[in-house]
Enzyme design. Structure first.
Site, mmCIF file in Angstrom:
data_model
loop_
_atom_site.group_PDB
_atom_site.id
_atom_site.type_symbol
_atom_site.label_atom_id
_atom_site.label_comp_id
_atom_site.label_asym_id
_atom_site.label_seq_id
_atom_site.Cartn_x
_atom_site.Cartn_y
_atom_site.Cartn_z
ATOM 1 N N CYS A 46 75.060 -67.204 -105.023
ATOM 2 C CA CYS A 46 76.215 -66.467 -105.555
ATOM 3 C C CYS A 46 77.527 -67.148 -105.174
ATOM 4 C CB CYS A 46 76.205 -65.024 -105.060
ATOM 5 S SG CYS A 46 74.802 -64.075 -105.691
ATOM 6 N N THR A 47 77.597 -67.667 -103.962
ATOM 7 C CA THR A 47 78.798 -68.391 -103.533
ATOM 8 C C THR A 47 78.956 -69.673 -104.349
ATOM 9 O OG1 THR A 47 78.648 -67.450 -101.315
ATOM 10 C CG2 THR A 47 79.943 -69.482 -101.566
#
Length: 149
Positions: A46-47
């Site tokens: 997600c990052t």
């Protein structure tokens, strides 16, 4: 299963990292936008996805296409995530999962958001969908292909 192209994007209102509520029909009236759903702030994939959208943000900004990230994280977590990674776009908090559900972006039973990105045109019709839980970079690449004139 993601929503199909050609369908009207469901309208919604969610709290935003801007400090005010974001309503799709109001904030993006007459504008195309990118909405990406993702499982959780501060996780590896997600990052990477958020940073890819950040690094390619000029391509969307130059065409006046807002990018919106949606997960079930609370606003305090979103604010820390946005600040730490210097994200130039808004994150929206869907703690109850209602918007994720409306966009077919929830994994059944565990109710965690899937990794799905939608390109919505100025009439709020879905024109492009990309869904892949592990290929975060491809989400940005596919959206750039769709918006290129």
């Amino acid at each position: 299963m993601a929503m199909k192209t050609g369908k009207k994007a469901p309208d919604f209102t969610l709290p935003s990292t801007s400090g005010k509520d974001f309503t799709l029909s109001k904030e993006c009236k007459g504008k195309a936008c990118i909405i990406y759903f993702y499982p959780k702030d501060f996780t590896k994939v997600c990052t990477a996805e958020a940073c890819d959208f950040r690094d390619q943000f000029a391509a969307f900004r130059d065409l006046d296409i807002p990018v919106l990230g949606i997960s079930r994280d609370d606003m305090a977590t979103h604010l820390r995530f946005k600040k730490e990674y210097k994200l130039p776009f808004e994150l929206l908090s869907d703690e109850k999962g209602n918007v994720c559900n409306a966009y077919d972006a929830l994994i059944p039973l565990i109710r965690v958001p899937k990794r799905i990105t939608y390109f919505i045109d100025q009439d709020h019709i879905i024109q492009g969908v990309f869904s892949d839980m592990f290929e975060s970079k491809k989400h940005v690449e596919e959206m750039i292909k769709l918006i290129k004139p």
